[in-house]
Design a protein around this motif. Structure first.
Motif, PDB file in Angstrom:
ATOM      1  N   HIS C 221       0.829  -1.202   0.000  1.00 36.11           N
ATOM      2  CA  HIS C 221       0.000   0.000   0.000  1.00 36.11           C
ATOM      3  C   HIS C 221       0.869   1.260   0.000  1.00 36.11           C
ATOM      4  O   HIS C 221       0.667   2.177  -0.792  1.00 36.11           O
ATOM      5  N   GLU C 225       0.828   3.850  -3.038  1.00 38.93           N
ATOM      6  CA  GLU C 225       0.225   5.165  -2.850  1.00 38.93           C
ATOM      7  C   GLU C 225       1.257   6.268  -2.661  1.00 38.93           C
ATOM      8  O   GLU C 225       1.000   7.424  -2.962  1.00 38.93           O
ATOM      9  N   ASP C 347      -3.175  13.606  -4.737  1.00 39.30           N
ATOM     10  CA  ASP C 347      -2.877  12.425  -5.549  1.00 39.30           C
ATOM     11  C   ASP C 347      -1.784  12.689  -6.566  1.00 39.30           C
ATOM     12  O   ASP C 347      -1.487  11.842  -7.399  1.00 39.30           O
TER      13      ASP C 347
END
Ligand SMILES: Nc1ncnc2c1ncn2[C@@H]1O[C@H](COP(=O)(O)OP(=O)(O)OP(=O)(O)O)[C@@H](O)[C@H]1O
Ligand SMILES: [Mg+2]
Lengths: 286, 263, 353
Positions: C221, C225, C347
């Motif tokens: 993860h 990310e 993001d």
């Protein structure tokens, strides 16, 4: 690295064996050649070139030349026959080739003395060939073919032929059929193709065959002793005599030294030919 | 059609060469079964001459000697040659000298090695006999065994050796339980080859046997016999010797699909 | 502070002039499923072989539960390696292969037999116990190699591309199988792979290697990310890269628009940089700080999701946007349409170029 030393333990016994029982004795021969023969056949430890000089004395040098002649002739005949056989095998359908090759080499596996003896059976005065000649109608006393130079050559060719077949077959089987076809397209006849393309490319195989037959023949003493009869001498017999009957070891050693030098020279020449050829092949592929 | 004619020519050549190769030994084998024993006439099939061999003390003694020489030199050379092959292939980077030393016994002419060994044994004062023949045969035999085993090692998966160490085995255990068992077919093939070479070897044995008849081997016996001409017994003996070598070598070839050295 | 389990400290390995592993440090936890990921030649196998004891360390140390194992021979280390080529003993049966390691530990015969049978059940090859390796399929061999290493219950099991030789379907089956076995045996697994998906599926933590160094270590993860380098971002998953230029505190795209970002890796100088955005973070609807417009060059289905390839002045290669089925429901985009997508500043990752 630690892994580098461990294999040495495995190699050492064999290396010591080869060193002690091959290298040392061979060096010993070299050394012996420079000592003088003792009065009663022993060795006198004074350095001399007499033995080497004696090798080139016309009396002995003649034997040397004759041995070389016989070895050369045998090697040449073996190469012609062996090349023809290898070529013929390579021309057969692929699936039969390995079997044909196997049977061509099979006799090579049997005892050398036995193979030589087989020719005594054929060639002696009561032998098969003489009988065959009588049966065909020849009358009177026929010359014995045994105990002659020709018999020695036949014996050498017979014994070493399989070796030449092998060494010639290897390059022939690798020969790309396209190459000879390409040459045909360019208008060359079959014979020209063979002479200009196939033969040059398979020279290394012939060279290997020739050198090995020559080297094995020139030092041979079994075949001359059995097929050449008692009076017939080649260099191998001469060496043999110095060590086992005449008891002149330094001279025997000098003879062997010259013999070894000739053999080594030829083997090196053969290595050079092989290397050149592989270089040429690489250039063609590139 | 040119091609068909060429093909015919090739068949003729093969016929002639194979005749040349096989007629002499076939005649020999045939005569060994000839009841009358003479090359002049076929008088019937018989094992009589083979029987005669069994009554010839000299031949039996020589055969016994040959067996002793062959067995001991095979055992020794198989051990030394296999270990050498394994060591050499583990090291991989071997100098030219080392390779030459290993290769030399296979190409050195017999007569040279024979006289070298004879001089050597005489000078250091070793009394010659079967033992000197044995150690001398080991010289070339170990090189042949090494070559056969090395050929097999060329496509050996070395990761199994690491796997064995990884699973907790010592170097010796790995040798005993992994390397040697995997190489066994090649080792046996090498041993068979060594055995035949030793049984057939004449010149080195002849020079290193020492004086007298005590340590005469079969090839030496054959040499002595054929110098005096052709006899039915020699035919039988020669046939036997030939059969033994061909069978042993064919077996060795079978075991070792990589082929014999020089092939 | 608890002592770390397997600790790799400043380890280097040079082969001649090649620096295969370069001052690498890494702590691996007990019972962890750890994946080493990296391009070919990045030093993964070398690191594994140093752990197993097949390569000496050029520098550094390796400790297991606090004691150094760097000087131990492979046969003395409580680690086992599962070889990429499987390295099964060809002259032994499946059962003999598996028993070999236990025999080396000099366990009683009865116990060896029991443990071999037990593990044969676990890998479901009980019926093939008497076969030789050459009579097995690739997948079966792979499981025997695994069983042979596992049966010794090593503290750490090292696996060098264990699934490399298997076809795709078998691979995904075996990925789950490996995960299950690791749970069942409670052994630390270190697995080498260059298949990023495989690492994402199986590993608790992933390390990304490049040129003998670690670029990033973290959970799948984390790495997905929050990649810390362009290489890591590119290596794991699909990523859009937009060339940008740093001007003062702003990053300006090729068309002159400002691209906002919350996660910026240290970039000191003005000049070229690169912005990275995951396809699923580009949305057709909603309110992001950033947006771009372009023409749809291609539409592809990926399961239920739609992948839009958008030609935009911001980059030479089309930008990929991943729309869920729900998003796509109302719009049904077609090739040739112009479209505007937008995304959030948090993001957007910015890396030096
Ligand atoms: N024994 C060796 N001798 C010399 N160089 C080596 C040796 N082993 C590895 N190398 C070099 O070290 C570097 C790292 O190799 P390594 O095998 O560890 O890479 P890798 O990450 O496992 O690659 P791959 O994914 O292709 O298996 C490479 O450049 C390789 O060429
Ligand atoms: Mg690797």
């Amino acid at each position: 690295m630690s892994t580098d030393r461990r294999p040495m333990i495995l190699m050492t016994p064999a290396m010591l064996w080869l060193f002690g029982l091959m290298v040392v004795p061979c060096v010993l021969i070299l050394v012996l050649a420079f000592f003088r023969r003792g009065v009663y056949g022993g060795i006198e430890y004074t350095v001399t070139l007499e033995n080497l000089a004696l090798v080139f004395d016309p009396l002995y040098f003649k034997i040397f030349l004759k041995s070389a002649g016989i070895a050369g002739l045998s090697a040449a005949i073996a190469c012609v026959l062996g090349y023809a056989a290898a070529y013929a095998i390579a021309a057969m359908p692929r699936r039969h080739q390995s079997m044909l090759l196997f049977f061509a080499v099979l006799p090579f596996w049997s005892n050398y003395l036995v193979r030589t003896y087989a020719w005594i059976v054929l060639l002696n005065r009561e032998g098969l060939i003489v009988n065959l000649a009588r049966w065909l109608g020849f009358e009177g006393e026929l010359p014995s073919m045994l105990y002659s130079e020709q018999a020695v050559i036949i014996g050498l060719v017979y014994n070493y032929l399989p070796f030449v077949i092998l060494s010639c077959y290897a390059p022939l089987s690798r020969l790309n059929p396209d190459i000879s076809e390409a040459s045909r397209d360019l208008g060359a006849s079959g014979w020209t193709t063979f002479r200009r393309v196939t033969l040059p490319m398979t020279v290394p195989g012939i060279a290997t065959g020739f050198v090995f037959v020559f080297v094995l023949s020139i030092g041979n003493f079994v075949t001359p002793a059995l097929l050449g009869g008692g009076q017939f001498q080649m260099i191998g017999n001469l060496v043999y005599a110095q060590f086992l009957t005449a008891n002149d070891w330094p001279f025997g050693a000098a003879l062997s030294m010259v013999l070894i030098a000739v053999m080594l020279g030829l083997l090196m020449l053969q290595a050079v030919v092989a290397e050149r050829a592989s270089g040429r092949k690489g250039a063609q592929n590139g | 059609m040119a091609d068909r004619n060429t093909f015919r020519l090739m068949l003729i050549i093969l016929g002639v060469i194979f005749a040349f190769l096989y007629i002499p030994i076939s005649v020999l084998v045939g005569l060994s079964f000839n009841e009358g024993g003479l090359p002049t006439a076929w008088t019937g099939f018989s094992f009589k001459w083979y029987g005669a061999l069994l009554e010839n003390e000299d031949i039996l003694k020589a055969a016994g000697n040959t067996l002793i020489v062959a067995i001991f030199s095979t055992l020794l050379s198989t051990l030394l040659g296999s270990l050498l092959a394994i060591g050499v292939e583990i090291r991989r980077r071997n100098g030219k000298w080392l390779e030459t030393l290993i290769f030399a016994p296979m190409i050195i002419p017999d007569i040279v090695l024979a006289i070298a060994l004879l001089s050597f044994f005489s000078l250091i004062g070793v009394k010659m006999g079967l033992h000197t023949i044995i150690v001398s045969h080991v010289v070339f035999n170990l090189a042949f065994v090494c070559a056969v085993v090395r050929a097999r090692l060329k496509n050996f998966d070395w990761s199994i050796v690491e796997a064995s160490a990884d699973l907790g085995a010592s170097t010796f255990t790995t040798l005993k339980r992994v390397i040697i068992p995997v190489l066994m077919p090649a080792i046996v093939a090498g041993a068979l080859l060594a055995f035949t070479l030793s049984v057939d070897e004449f010149i080195i044995a002849f020079f290193t046997a020492g004086a007298g008849r005590a340590s005469i081997t079969l090839p030496m016996q054959i040499f002595a016999m054929i110098r005096f001409g052709v006899t039915p017994e020699i035919n039988a003996l020669a046939t036997l010797v030939m059969a033994v070598s061909v069978i042993a070598l064919a077996l060795s070839q079978r075991l070792n699909k990589g082929g014999l050295p020089g092939q | 502070m608890t002592q770390s389990f397997l600790s790799i400290k400043d380890v280097s390995k040079t082969f001649g002039t090649v620096q295969a592993v370069d001052g690498l440090s890494l702590d691996i936890r007990k019972n962890e499923f750890f994946a080493l990921l990296g391009a070919s030649g990045s030093g993964k196998t070398t690191l594994l072989r140093m752990l197993a004891g097949f390569e000496d360390l050029s520098a550094g140390d390796i400790t297991l539960e606090g004691t150094s194992i760097a000087g131990l021979a492979p046969n003395q280390r409580p680690l086992n390696l599962m070889f990429q080529s499987y390295a099964l003993f060809p002259h032994m049966t499946v059962a003999q292969n598996i028993a070999y390691g236990l025999e080396m530990d000099r366990l009683p015969k009865a116990e060896i037999a029991a443990r071999v049978n037990e593990i044969l059940e676990v890998i479901q090859l009980g019926h093939l116990a008497k076969r030789k390796p050459e009579q097995l399929s690739g997948g079966q061999r792979q499981r025997v190699a695994l069983a042979r290493a596992l049966v010794k219950r090593p503290k750490v099991l090292l696996l060098d591309e264990p699934l490399g030789a298997l076809d795709k379907k078998l691979r995904s089956e075996m990925q789950l199988e490996l995960k299950r076995l690791q749970h069942e045996f409670g052994i630390t697994f270190i697995i080498v792979t260059h298949d990023q998906e495989e690492a994402l599926v199986m590993a608790d933590r992933i390390a990304i290697m490049k040129d003998g160094k670690l670029l990033q270590v973290g959970t799948p993860h984390d790495i997905y990310e929050a990649p810390q380098s362009k290489f890591a971002a590119d290596f794991i998953g699909v990523m859009n890269f937009l060339p940008v230029e740093k001007k003062g505190t702003n990053f300006v795209g090729a068309d002159g628009s400002v691209i906002r970002s919350e996660s910026v890796t240290e970039i000191a100088k003005n000049g070229a940089a690169i912005a990275a955005i995951r396809p699923e973070r580009l949305h057709v609807t909603g309110t992001g700080e950033n947006q771009l417009s372009g023409e749809i060059a291609a539409v592809a289905y990926h399961g239920l999701d739609l992948l839009l390839h958008i030609k935009t002045p911001l980059s030479d290669t089309p930008v990929i946007s991943r729309m869920t089925a729900d998003e796509a429901d109302g719009h049904a985009p077609e090739v040739g349409q112009s479209i505007t997508v937008q995304w959030s500043a948090k993001d957007t990752h910015i890396f030096p170029n």
